[in-house]
Design a protein around this motif. Structure first.
Motif, PDB file in Angstrom:
ATOM      1  N   ASN A  65       0.816  -1.208   0.000  1.00  0.00           N
ATOM      2  CA  ASN A  65       0.000   0.000   0.000  1.00  0.00           C
ATOM      3  C   ASN A  65       0.850   1.260   0.000  1.00  0.00           C
ATOM      4  O   ASN A  65       0.484   2.267  -0.603  1.00  0.00           O
ATOM      5  N   TYR A  69       0.584   4.475  -2.556  1.00  0.00           N
ATOM      6  CA  TYR A  69       0.333   5.798  -1.973  1.00  0.00           C
ATOM      7  C   TYR A  69       1.436   6.783  -2.343  1.00  0.00           C
ATOM      8  O   TYR A  69       1.165   7.902  -2.799  1.00  0.00           O
ATOM      9  N   ARG A  73       1.169  10.019  -4.768  1.00  0.00           N
ATOM     10  CA  ARG A  73       1.481  11.314  -4.166  1.00  0.00           C
ATOM     11  C   ARG A  73       2.524  12.056  -5.002  1.00  0.00           C
ATOM     12  O   ARG A  73       2.461  13.279  -5.171  1.00  0.00           O
ATOM     13  N   SER A 127      -5.419   3.373  -1.854  1.00  0.00           N
ATOM     14  CA  SER A 127      -4.132   4.037  -1.639  1.00  0.00           C
ATOM     15  C   SER A 127      -3.840   5.075  -2.708  1.00  0.00           C
ATOM     16  O   SER A 127      -3.133   6.050  -2.446  1.00  0.00           O
ATOM     17  N   GLY A 131      -3.125   9.083  -2.022  1.00  0.00           N
ATOM     18  CA  GLY A 131      -1.879   9.742  -2.401  1.00  0.00           C
ATOM     19  C   GLY A 131      -2.104  10.947  -3.279  1.00  0.00           C
ATOM     20  O   GLY A 131      -1.414  11.970  -3.147  1.00  0.00           O
ATOM     21  N   ARG A 137       0.224  11.774   5.905  1.00  0.00           N
ATOM     22  CA  ARG A 137       0.847  10.454   5.971  1.00  0.00           C
ATOM     23  C   ARG A 137       0.516   9.731   7.271  1.00  0.00           C
ATOM     24  O   ARG A 137       0.277   8.525   7.275  1.00  0.00           O
ATOM     25  N   PHE A 140      -3.035   8.418   6.937  1.00  0.00           N
ATOM     26  CA  PHE A 140      -3.137   7.324   5.980  1.00  0.00           C
ATOM     27  C   PHE A 140      -2.529   6.040   6.527  1.00  0.00           C
ATOM     28  O   PHE A 140      -3.173   4.979   6.517  1.00  0.00           O
ATOM     29  N   THR A 144      -4.480   2.698   7.569  1.00  0.00           N
ATOM     30  CA  THR A 144      -4.107   1.504   6.812  1.00  0.00           C
ATOM     31  C   THR A 144      -3.629   0.397   7.731  1.00  0.00           C
ATOM     32  O   THR A 144      -3.966  -0.780   7.544  1.00  0.00           O
TER      33      THR A 144
END
Length: 202
Positions: A65, A69, A73, A127, A131, A137, A140, A144
């Motif tokens: 993941n 992500y 991003r 994901s 991103g 972060r 996330f 996650t």
């Protein structure tokens, strides 16, 4: 499929569980629904340490993941929208779809990530929009981690508890997997047909 997963684990041990879960979360050739129950079954038989099995599965899923992500991003939402407008006809999406998905993620944030981590399919795809919108972060990875631990623990426990019926499970697991793939292919074809008019108007 179950025998294939079991053979990999027998040959590579905990590292095999890590690699299988990593691959499942980058490009899912083998679903976690087949990986972690087999690992739980092996732990129930005393072949592997249950805590180590759990940590190996969670670590692989988290790294997979993280790859999606961080890549999303780095690319950014603007580039993805342009790509969707240019080539999205093959996926049945346009830039407006990307913006709508991003807006939904901004609204629900960590709850969306947490919920999707326990759903087949969306648990990896979530994901990417996370991103794209540069979700914090810490939020996330925290959401996650919680969702991954819940899902991985559930599948592993299922394999542990159903060890006495493993042969019976193997008989319907493969047909079920084929049915899921066929349903996904039909859903994708239907989506392309349903959205074809948007490209004609564009």
């Amino acid at each position: 499929m179950l025998e294939f997963v079991a053979d990999i684990m027998a040959a590579t041990g905990l590292f095999g569980i890590f690699l299988l879960m990593l691959a499942e979360n980058i490009f899912p050739p083998i679903p976690s629904e087949a990986i972690m129950p087999v690992a739980g079954f092996a732990a129930a038989q005393g072949k592997m340490d249950p805590v180590s099995v759990f940590l190996a599965g969670v670590s692989g899923a988290m790294l997979g993941n993280a790859c999606w992500y961080e890549a999303a991003r780095a690319v950014g939402q603007t580039r993805i929208e342009r790509a969707a407008d240019r080539w999205g006809r093959w996926l049945g999406i346009i830039g407006e779809d990307v913006r709508a998905a991003s807006a939904l993620l901004v609204r629900w944030g960590a709850w969306a990530v947490l919920a999707c981590r326990c759903l087949p399919g969306p648990r990896t795809l979530i994901s990417v929009p996370a991103g794209l919108v540069h979700m914090n972060r810490a939020i996330f990875y925290g959401a996650t981690a919680i969702g991954t631990c819940l899902w991985t623990g559930f599948l592993m426990t299922a394999g542990w508890l159903l060890q006495g019926q493993w042969e019976r499970i193997g008989h319907w697991m493969e047909p079920l997997g084929i049915a899921v793939l066929a349903a996904a292919a039909l859903a994708y074809a239907w989506h392309l047909w349903r959205t074809r008019g948007r490209w004609r108007r564009r």
